[in-house]
Write an enzyme that holds these catalytic residues in place. Structure first.
Site, PDB file in Angstrom:
ATOM      1  N   ARG A  70      49.835 -23.631 -40.686  1.00 39.99           N
ATOM      2  CA  ARG A  70      49.271 -22.912 -41.825  1.00 39.99           C
ATOM      3  C   ARG A  70      48.318 -22.081 -41.811  1.00 39.99           C
ATOM      4  O   ARG A  70      47.790 -22.356 -41.162  1.00 39.99           O
ATOM      5  CB  ARG A  70      48.271 -24.596 -42.500  1.00 39.99           C
ATOM      6  N   TYR A 211      56.526 -20.398 -42.533  1.00 43.11           N
ATOM      7  CA  TYR A 211      56.202 -21.584 -41.932  1.00 43.11           C
ATOM      8  C   TYR A 211      55.719 -23.123 -42.984  1.00 43.11           C
ATOM      9  O   TYR A 211      54.979 -22.758 -43.176  1.00 43.11           O
ATOM     10  CB  TYR A 211      55.559 -21.327 -41.081  1.00 43.11           C
ATOM     11  N   LYS A 220      52.583 -29.372 -49.447  1.00 43.60           N
ATOM     12  CA  LYS A 220      50.778 -29.560 -48.900  1.00 43.60           C
ATOM     13  C   LYS A 220      50.901 -28.907 -50.303  1.00 43.60           C
ATOM     14  O   LYS A 220      49.372 -29.607 -51.213  1.00 43.60           O
ATOM     15  CB  LYS A 220      50.301 -28.748 -48.214  1.00 43.60           C
ATOM     16  N   HIS A 240      46.199 -37.831 -48.675  1.00 48.43           N
ATOM     17  CA  HIS A 240      46.699 -37.642 -48.072  1.00 48.43           C
ATOM     18  C   HIS A 240      46.907 -38.869 -47.049  1.00 48.43           C
ATOM     19  O   HIS A 240      46.329 -39.432 -46.141  1.00 48.43           O
ATOM     20  CB  HIS A 240      45.720 -36.395 -47.222  1.00 48.43           C
ATOM     21  N   SER A 262      43.748 -34.264 -38.354  1.00 48.09           N
ATOM     22  CA  SER A 262      44.713 -34.084 -37.824  1.00 48.09           C
ATOM     23  C   SER A 262      44.370 -34.587 -36.469  1.00 48.09           C
ATOM     24  O   SER A 262      43.105 -34.969 -36.191  1.00 48.09           O
ATOM     25  CB  SER A 262      45.519 -32.373 -38.134  1.00 48.09           C
ATOM     26  N   CYS A 264      44.963 -37.618 -35.256  1.00 45.47           N
ATOM     27  CA  CYS A 264      44.532 -38.882 -34.873  1.00 45.47           C
ATOM     28  C   CYS A 264      45.843 -40.193 -35.317  1.00 45.47           C
ATOM     29  O   CYS A 264      45.460 -40.991 -34.784  1.00 45.47           O
ATOM     30  CB  CYS A 264      44.240 -39.328 -36.207  1.00 45.47           C
ATOM     31  N   ASP A 287      52.731 -38.888 -44.687  1.00 44.69           N
ATOM     32  CA  ASP A 287      51.680 -38.688 -44.889  1.00 44.69           C
ATOM     33  C   ASP A 287      51.188 -38.350 -46.480  1.00 44.69           C
ATOM     34  O   ASP A 287      50.259 -37.674 -46.327  1.00 44.69           O
ATOM     35  CB  ASP A 287      52.713 -36.468 -44.978  1.00 44.69           C
TER      36      ASP A 287
HETATM   37  O1  TSX Z   1      48.667 -42.371 -32.750  1.00 44.39           O
HETATM   38  C1  TSX Z   1      47.990 -42.603 -31.041  1.00 44.39           C
HETATM   39  N1  TSX Z   1      47.441 -43.162 -31.737  1.00 44.39           N
HETATM   40  C2  TSX Z   1      48.287 -44.886 -33.196  1.00 44.39           C
HETATM   41  C3  TSX Z   1      49.383 -45.356 -32.672  1.00 44.39           C
HETATM   42  C4  TSX Z   1      49.727 -46.147 -33.592  1.00 44.39           C
HETATM   43  N2  TSX Z   1      47.564 -42.213 -30.624  1.00 44.39           N
HETATM   44  C5  TSX Z   1      47.835 -40.582 -29.783  1.00 44.39           C
HETATM   45  C6  TSX Z   1      47.299 -39.642 -30.850  1.00 44.39           C
HETATM   46  C7  TSX Z   1      47.060 -38.123 -30.533  1.00 44.39           C
HETATM   47  C8  TSX Z   1      48.834 -37.903 -31.619  1.00 44.39           C
HETATM   48  C9  TSX Z   1      46.658 -42.342 -30.076  1.00 44.39           C
HETATM   49  N3  TSX Z   1      46.077 -42.137 -28.742  1.00 44.39           N
HETATM   50  C10 TSX Z   1      46.132 -43.726 -30.069  1.00 44.39           C
HETATM   51  C11 TSX Z   1      46.157 -44.757 -30.799  1.00 44.39           C
HETATM   52  O2  TSX Z   1      46.453 -45.957 -31.264  1.00 44.39           O
HETATM   53  N4  TSX Z   1      44.770 -44.020 -28.987  1.00 44.39           N
HETATM   54  C12 TSX Z   1      45.082 -42.745 -28.104  1.00 44.39           C
HETATM   55  C13 TSX Z   1      43.987 -43.160 -27.241  1.00 44.39           C
HETATM   56  C14 TSX Z   1      44.952 -43.277 -25.743  1.00 44.39           C
HETATM   57  C15 TSX Z   1      46.119 -42.724 -25.164  1.00 44.39           C
HETATM   58  C16 TSX Z   1      46.528 -43.490 -24.313  1.00 44.39           C
HETATM   59  C17 TSX Z   1      46.301 -45.097 -23.798  1.00 44.39           C
HETATM   60  C18 TSX Z   1      45.651 -45.677 -25.060  1.00 44.39           C
HETATM   61  C19 TSX Z   1      44.249 -44.662 -25.128  1.00 44.39           C
HETATM   62  N5  TSX Z   1      46.990 -45.692 -23.072  1.00 44.39           N
HETATM   63  C20 TSX Z   1      47.741 -45.202 -21.569  1.00 44.39           C
HETATM   64  O3  TSX Z   1      47.339 -43.951 -21.307  1.00 44.39           O
HETATM   65  C21 TSX Z   1      48.265 -46.597 -20.933  1.00 44.39           C
HETATM   66 MN    MN Z   2      49.025 -34.217 -43.171  1.00 41.34          MN
END
Ligand code: TSX
Ligand code: MN
Length: 595
Positions: A70, A211, A220, A240, A262, A264, A287
């Site tokens: 975007r 895109y 959006k 959102h 974004s 998360c 979304d």
């Molecule tokens: O999406 C994520 N969530 C929500 C899931 C339902 N992610 C990925 C974010 C990037 C888009 C996460 N990353 C989450 C999370 O709850 N937590 C984390 C951080 C994290 C990453 C790896 C591990 C633990 C926490 N575990 C190991 O590496 C084994």
């Molecule tokens: Mn979105």
């Protein structure tokens, strides 16, 4: 043509656009499988779509390297006064913007076919749904709209002669001279790209990009920017947010809508499968949520979309197995890498990296390459109906009753794992001050704190201060039937930089606590920032989290929170006299509680 073309406004608009853009041909879409196959045939023949041996009816597209995301700097909310667009939006005077764009649109479809795409956002005929018609000169847009929206001749029938729709004009901005050879991904240079919204007349004009969010105008542009402005006027909400249904072991259902900036993991949460025994989680949307107050006074949500347009890199069987299973067939991939055995690949996929692949720019790639194989914003377009955990009620015309709102962000410190707002106004304060640390997926420096109220900064089609007021007004109307509001942070780290919370499936433990709060089964500790779980109230059965870590996850550092106040004040200051008095009061009370 066996579709009924009797809508007066539509026929006049098609005529106008034809005279302006001068396409070689016009094609009216009916949304059928045959039509999809025909478009794909055309895209295969010109070498634009690459078939994938490993995934039936799935195709890879590579965009121009300049057209990969975007373009927020080129996105406009064109209200009659600049004040109405507010401090978070780019603004241009409608006459001036239209003049500029009319010049660009002049003859812009020469040598191309103009597609007329009638679509419904939301189940066709639902009282919450809205009809749009996109005119585009991109067959890639047509096939993506088939998946992401309900494209159908039934939409035209529903329109009848006098029905209203939201006109969405799109051109890639690359006319072809007679005999000129087309490129694989034609588009206009950045300074000619415009993503324009005219909320007062419910109109979208997009030029120069092929895109995602710039070109698939139902998402959006319509379902968030235009819809948020319409929703404010009509007294409903366009947010959102993901939507999910959680069912407890006794069979009681809870519906949750959640907004995150974004990076998360919103799509991951939308399809999350609980790690706690007896609890079930189903996806309704990943979304966007459109919500209206029902006749029982509760807030009902629908997902206006028909598919997922998700970020591919990072998606794997360990982060989101339900998404991976959604992607087995009938998928469009954009800017992923191509493996030698005819599959797609991206960074963060399970298993070993391929020894050789073709990267998103079409060049040879090996693990020794210094650049990524897939673009960080590479996408999948997949039908929502293919998700193994799609809720059976996801297309219910009346929607599902929302019990819980969740806001959140990515914070390595300060913000605890979960807390509950004291009341609706406090919940609106939490949404309005939501913040996230930037990651490599964002633009700019990594680790900066960015306020992204309600995760709506790029998507609110009017003054953000008025949007806050709209949230307060909705709370007044909902009264004691308003959803409860929570704030989460899955990303708090220890001193030595390790994530303290396992996240993913274990987030179900946090959702369970929220449900028990609603049912009055657990209490909470009153703290300056909000209501925190009492020790032992988060279900940790079957996982091993040191109690020190749990203490750290729920710890409140009053000094660190006090240090956030100037940033919140600066953030609020931007909204001037449109910042609702009730939010100013929330900030004062927050400061008082911090002491
Ligand atoms: O999406 C994520 N969530 C929500 C899931 C339902 N992610 C990925 C974010 C990037 C888009 C996460 N990353 C989450 C999370 O709850 N937590 C984390 C951080 C994290 C990453 C790896 C591990 C633990 C926490 N575990 C190991 O590496 C084994
Ligand atoms: Mn979105």
């Amino acid at each position: 043509m066996n579709v009924s073309m009797k809508n007066k406004k539509l026929n006049m608009w098609i005529k106008e656009v034809t005279e302006l853009c001068q396409p070689d041909d016009i094609y009216i879409c009916n949304g059928s499988k045959e039509e999809y196959a025909l478009m794909i045939q055309k895209l295969l023949k010109s070498g634009i779509a690459i078939p994938l041996d490993k995934r039936p009816n799935s195709f890879l597209f590579r965009s121009d390297p300049s057209d990969v995301a975007r373009v927020e700097d080129r996105t406009y909310i064109s209200t009659s006064s600049k004040e109405e667009a507010g401090p978070t939006n780019n603004w241009m005077e409608p006459k001036e913007l239209k003049n500029t764009m009319l010049n660009l649109y002049k003859g812009c479809m020469k040598g191309r076919t103009m597609y007329v795409i009638p679509f419904s956002m939301g189940p066709i005929g639902s009282p919450i749904s809205k009809i749009g018609v996109e005119i585009s000169d991109s067959p890639y847009v047509v096939v993506n709209m088939h998946i992401m929206t309900r494209v159908s001749d039934r939409v035209l029938e529903l329109l009848g002669a006098d029905g209203d729709f939201i006109p969405c004009l799109h051109s890639i901005g690359a006319p072809l001279a007679a005999g000129e050879k087309d490129s694989k991904w034609p588009c206009a240079p950045i300074d000619k790209k415009y993503i324009s919204h005219f909320p007062e007349e419910r109109l979208i004009w997009s030029y120069g990009s092929g895109y995602g969010g710039n070109a698939l105008l139902g998402k959006k542009c319509l379902a968030l920017r235009i819809a948020s402005s319409v929703a404010k006027r009509e007294g409903w909400m366009a947010e959102h947010m993901l939507i999910l249904r959680l069912t407890n072991p006794e069979g009681k259902q809870y519906h949750i809508a959640a907004a995150f900036p974004s990076a998360c993991g919103k799509t991951n949460l939308a399809m999350m499968q609980p790690s706690i025994a007896g609890w079930k989680c189903e996806c309704i949307g990943d979304d966007i949520a459109w919500m209206k107050i029902g006749s029982d006074g509760r807030l009902y949500a629908i997902n206006p979309e028909n598919g997922f347009f998700g970020v591919a890199p990072g998606t794997s069987y360990s982060t989101n197995p339900m998404a991976m299973d959604t992607l087995k067939e009938n998928v469009i991939f954009t800017n992923c890498a191509l493996t030698d055995d005819g599959d797609v690949w991206w960074e963060g996929m399970d298993g070993d990296e391929p020894a050789h692949a073709i990267d998103w720019k079409g060049r040879d790639w090996t693990p020794e390459s210094t650049e990524e194989a897939a673009h960080p914003n590479a996408r999948f377009t997949a039908p929502a109906s293919q998700c193994p955990v799609i809720c059976k009620d996801w297309e219910k015309p009346e929607g599902v009753p929302i019990d819980i709102f969740i806001f959140g962000g990515r914070r390595s410190n300060v913000v605890p794992l979960v807390y509950e707002a004291y009341n609706w106004d406090h919940g609106v304060f939490l949404g309005a001050t939501a913040a996230s640390e930037t990651t490599a997926a964002n633009i700019g420096a990594v680790g900066n704190l960015r306020r992204d109220p309600f995760a709506m900064t790029p998507f609110c089609g009017y003054h953000m201060g008025d949007y806050f007021q709209h949230w307060l007004d909705m709370g007044d109307r909902l009264g004691d039937k308003a959803p409860r509001v929570f704030y989460v942070n899955w990303f708090r780290k220890s001193e030595d930089g390790k994530f303290l919370w396992p996240g993913f499936s274990d987030n179900s433990r946090i959702l369970k606590w929220m449900c028990e709060r609603i049912d009055g089964k657990v209490g909470a500790e009153e703290t300056p920032i909000g209501l925190l779980p009492n020790e032992g109230d988060i279900d940790l059965n079957g996982i091993n989290i040191p109690s020190d870590d749990m203490g750290e996850l729920l710890r409140i550092d009053t000094d660190a929170w006090k240090a956030e106040i100037p940033d919140i004040e600066n953030h609020f200051f931007k909204f001037g006299n449109r910042l609702p008095e009730r939010l100013r009061k929330q900030l004062q009370e927050f400061k008082k509680r911090l002491g």
